[in-house]
Design an enzyme around this catalytic site. Structure first.
Site, PDB file in Angstrom:
ATOM      1  N   ARG A  25     -14.416 -45.508  22.155  1.00 43.72           N
ATOM      2  CA  ARG A  25     -14.934 -44.902  21.857  1.00 43.72           C
ATOM      3  C   ARG A  25     -15.146 -43.397  21.170  1.00 43.72           C
ATOM      4  O   ARG A  25     -15.846 -42.634  21.772  1.00 43.72           O
ATOM      5  CB  ARG A  25     -15.436 -44.070  23.773  1.00 43.72           C
ATOM      6  CG  ARG A  25     -15.768 -46.080  24.432  1.00 43.72           C
ATOM      7  CD  ARG A  25     -16.637 -46.651  23.882  1.00 43.72           C
ATOM      8  NE  ARG A  25     -18.098 -46.144  24.659  1.00 43.72           N
ATOM      9  CZ  ARG A  25     -18.700 -45.968  25.508  1.00 43.72           C
ATOM     10  NH1 ARG A  25     -17.748 -46.862  26.392  1.00 43.72           N
ATOM     11  NH2 ARG A  25     -19.815 -45.160  26.334  1.00 43.72           N
ATOM     12  N   ARG A  29     -19.042 -38.142  23.111  1.00 44.18           N
ATOM     13  CA  ARG A  29     -19.100 -36.833  24.036  1.00 44.18           C
ATOM     14  C   ARG A  29     -18.510 -36.190  24.565  1.00 44.18           C
ATOM     15  O   ARG A  29     -18.920 -35.805  24.055  1.00 44.18           O
ATOM     16  CB  ARG A  29     -19.525 -38.022  25.432  1.00 44.18           C
ATOM     17  CG  ARG A  29     -20.413 -38.898  25.651  1.00 44.18           C
ATOM     18  CD  ARG A  29     -20.427 -39.454  26.988  1.00 44.18           C
ATOM     19  NE  ARG A  29     -19.297 -40.242  26.878  1.00 44.18           N
ATOM     20  CZ  ARG A  29     -18.701 -41.058  27.559  1.00 44.18           C
ATOM     21  NH1 ARG A  29     -19.373 -40.534  28.320  1.00 44.18           N
ATOM     22  NH2 ARG A  29     -18.096 -41.934  27.345  1.00 44.18           N
ATOM     23  N   ARG A  38     -26.681 -35.179  20.545  1.00 44.18           N
ATOM     24  CA  ARG A  38     -27.926 -35.342  21.484  1.00 44.18           C
ATOM     25  C   ARG A  38     -28.732 -34.506  22.100  1.00 44.18           C
ATOM     26  O   ARG A  38     -29.326 -34.904  22.876  1.00 44.18           O
ATOM     27  CB  ARG A  38     -25.983 -35.864  22.108  1.00 44.18           C
ATOM     28  CG  ARG A  38     -26.408 -36.308  23.763  1.00 44.18           C
ATOM     29  CD  ARG A  38     -25.254 -36.121  24.870  1.00 44.18           C
ATOM     30  NE  ARG A  38     -25.268 -37.315  25.482  1.00 44.18           N
ATOM     31  CZ  ARG A  38     -25.228 -36.981  26.234  1.00 44.18           C
ATOM     32  NH1 ARG A  38     -25.714 -35.874  27.333  1.00 44.18           N
ATOM     33  NH2 ARG A  38     -25.319 -37.793  27.792  1.00 44.18           N
ATOM     34  N   ASP A  74     -23.940 -49.689  20.647  1.00 43.97           N
ATOM     35  CA  ASP A  74     -23.763 -50.266  22.319  1.00 43.97           C
ATOM     36  C   ASP A  74     -23.977 -51.364  22.415  1.00 43.97           C
ATOM     37  O   ASP A  74     -24.731 -52.364  21.389  1.00 43.97           O
ATOM     38  CB  ASP A  74     -24.750 -49.703  23.212  1.00 43.97           C
ATOM     39  CG  ASP A  74     -23.969 -49.035  24.632  1.00 43.97           C
ATOM     40  OD1 ASP A  74     -23.192 -48.261  24.325  1.00 43.97           O
ATOM     41  OD2 ASP A  74     -24.197 -49.936  25.302  1.00 43.97           O
ATOM     42  N   TYR A 151     -24.289 -56.767  33.248  1.00 44.07           N
ATOM     43  CA  TYR A 151     -25.358 -55.702  33.177  1.00 44.07           C
ATOM     44  C   TYR A 151     -26.995 -56.195  33.623  1.00 44.07           C
ATOM     45  O   TYR A 151     -27.935 -55.493  33.853  1.00 44.07           O
ATOM     46  CB  TYR A 151     -25.399 -54.643  32.147  1.00 44.07           C
ATOM     47  CG  TYR A 151     -24.366 -53.519  31.174  1.00 44.07           C
ATOM     48  CD1 TYR A 151     -24.463 -52.696  32.443  1.00 44.07           C
ATOM     49  CD2 TYR A 151     -22.865 -53.559  31.312  1.00 44.07           C
ATOM     50  CE1 TYR A 151     -23.068 -51.540  32.785  1.00 44.07           C
ATOM     51  CE2 TYR A 151     -21.730 -53.330  31.278  1.00 44.07           C
ATOM     52  CZ  TYR A 151     -22.086 -52.241  31.982  1.00 44.07           C
ATOM     53  OH  TYR A 151     -20.658 -50.975  31.612  1.00 44.07           O
TER      54      TYR A 151
END
Ligand code: CP3
Length: 341
Positions: A25, A29, A38, A74, A151
């Site tokens: 990752r 962020r 973003r 993703d 998910y």
């Protein structure tokens, strides 16, 4: 030819002066330049616009000089391509408004044409390869079929994915049909990524550790094995299962080039359980990046000594956290580059 091929050599098991380093990752962020983008573009716009996704992929490389880049995308683009709606809600995470719970739901799920549905990923790969200029390898990835099922059935993130597990245990036939559709889509997708230019692929079984070892052998492992079988002659494959130390043996003999480990398994135990011969990747506790930089460096050097410099890829034991100070991420990467026997 890739100029810095440390990562690819470690995947082949070749001896190296120091192990390669990247962070799961890493494109995300904790980087201010990512947060700027973003603000302007929502999540799937960032994923679906090759100019943006390739830019985000190279952002951490410019800043820290890791030995491999991982494509910004993703794991949930797979259910999206299979005609299952996926939203990314701010401050909430993934949300699938129409989860798969019945035979009718399952029948609507398609195994798509990859170029039609995910062609934008291939365009991103082309553009990213240009930006990387063959300096370092590019990693492509997918979620494991079990993790994607989690998910699809749960409809959102969860601490334990009870609904997903319940679905498998009460409707195993439907579960296996869904897992097979996801597997077929994933294999076609990863093959297309390799064709488009990624140099290795990683399968993230982020929720494999939610299953008992016995259930893992029924609902997760066989589908990952299908992916490895289909890909291994075309590209190195890395298999990472969070909480899956019990499956290290299968992973090590699966034909994968490397196996990821999380921080709850010691280097010694991981070497023992995997048979001692496969390249391992991991396993710094992501929250340990909150320690002061000097402490991080000492711990990284200790970790390399424990795994050994060969047949080893330095990484975190799971994805980097959003609140990691920039100088701490730098200390992690620099510690590996400074490592000497
Ligand atoms: O590694 C990289 O830097 C490449 C990009 C990448 C993302 N997601 C970008 C992303 C990768 C490899 C993933 C994989 C992924 N996505 C996994 C497997 C790895 C893991 O951490 O276990 C999983 C389970 C997901 C599903 C997912 N996507 C969740 C649960 C969330 C929300 C929570 C979170 O981590 O923020 C996402 C959103 C997501 N995917 C973000 C990023 C940068 C943050 C959302 C945003 O930027 O708006």
């Amino acid at each position: 030819m890739i100029k810095n091929d440390l990562f690819l050599r470690a995947l082949k098991g070749e001896s190296v002066d120091r192990p390669p380093v990247w962070m799961m990752r890493q494109a995300g962020r904790y980087l201010p330049e990512f947060m700027e983008l973003r603000k302007k573009y929502d999540f799937f716009t960032r994923c679906q616009t090759p100019e943006l996704a390739s830019e985000i992929t190279v952002q951490p490389i410019r800043r820290y000089g890791m030995d491999a880049a991982i494509l910004f995308s993703d794991i949930l683009v797979i259910p999206q391509a299979m005609d299952i709606e996926v939203q990314m809600k701010p401050n909430f995470g993934p949300y699938l408004p129409n989860p798969i719970r019945t035979k009718d739901d399952l029948e609507k799920v398609i195994v798509p044409n990859i170029q039609d549905t995910l062609g934008y990923v291939m365009d991103t790969i082309t553009l990213t390869k240009e930006k990387l200029n063959d300096d370092i390898p590019l990693i492509g990835f997918a979620g494991s079929p079990w993790t994607i099922l989690c998910y699809c059935v749960e409809g959102q993130g969860s601490k334990s994915f009870d609904k997903a597990r319940g679905f498998c245990f009460t409707q195993p036939e439907l579960a296996h049909q869904l897992l097979q559709k996801i597997t077929d889509t994933t294999i076609a997708y990863l093959k297309a990524k390799v064709k488009a230019g990624v140099n290795a692929v990683q399968v993230f079984d982020s929720w494999g550790g939610m299953l008992s070892p016995t259930d893992y052998q029924e609902f997760s492992w066989p589908y990952i094995q299908q992916i490895v079988d289909a890909l291994k002659d075309e590209s190195p494959v890395i298999v990472f299962g969070k909480g899956c130390w019990f499956a290290l043996k299968e992973m090590a003999i699966s034909g994968a080039s490397a196996v990821g480990v999380d921080w709850t398994c010691s280097a010694k135990n991981a070497r023992y359980l995997s048979g001692g011969n496969i390249t391992l990747q991991g396993n710094f506790d992501p929250a340990r990046l909150l320690s002061p930089p000097e402490k991080i460096k000492t711990m990284v050097h200790q970790m390399i000594r424990e795994f050994g410099k060969d047949k080893y890829v330095v990484n975190l034991g799971h994805g980097i956290l959003p609140n990691i100070p920039l100088e701490n991420a730098k200390a992690f990467v620099d510690a590996v580059k400074e490592y000497q026997e």
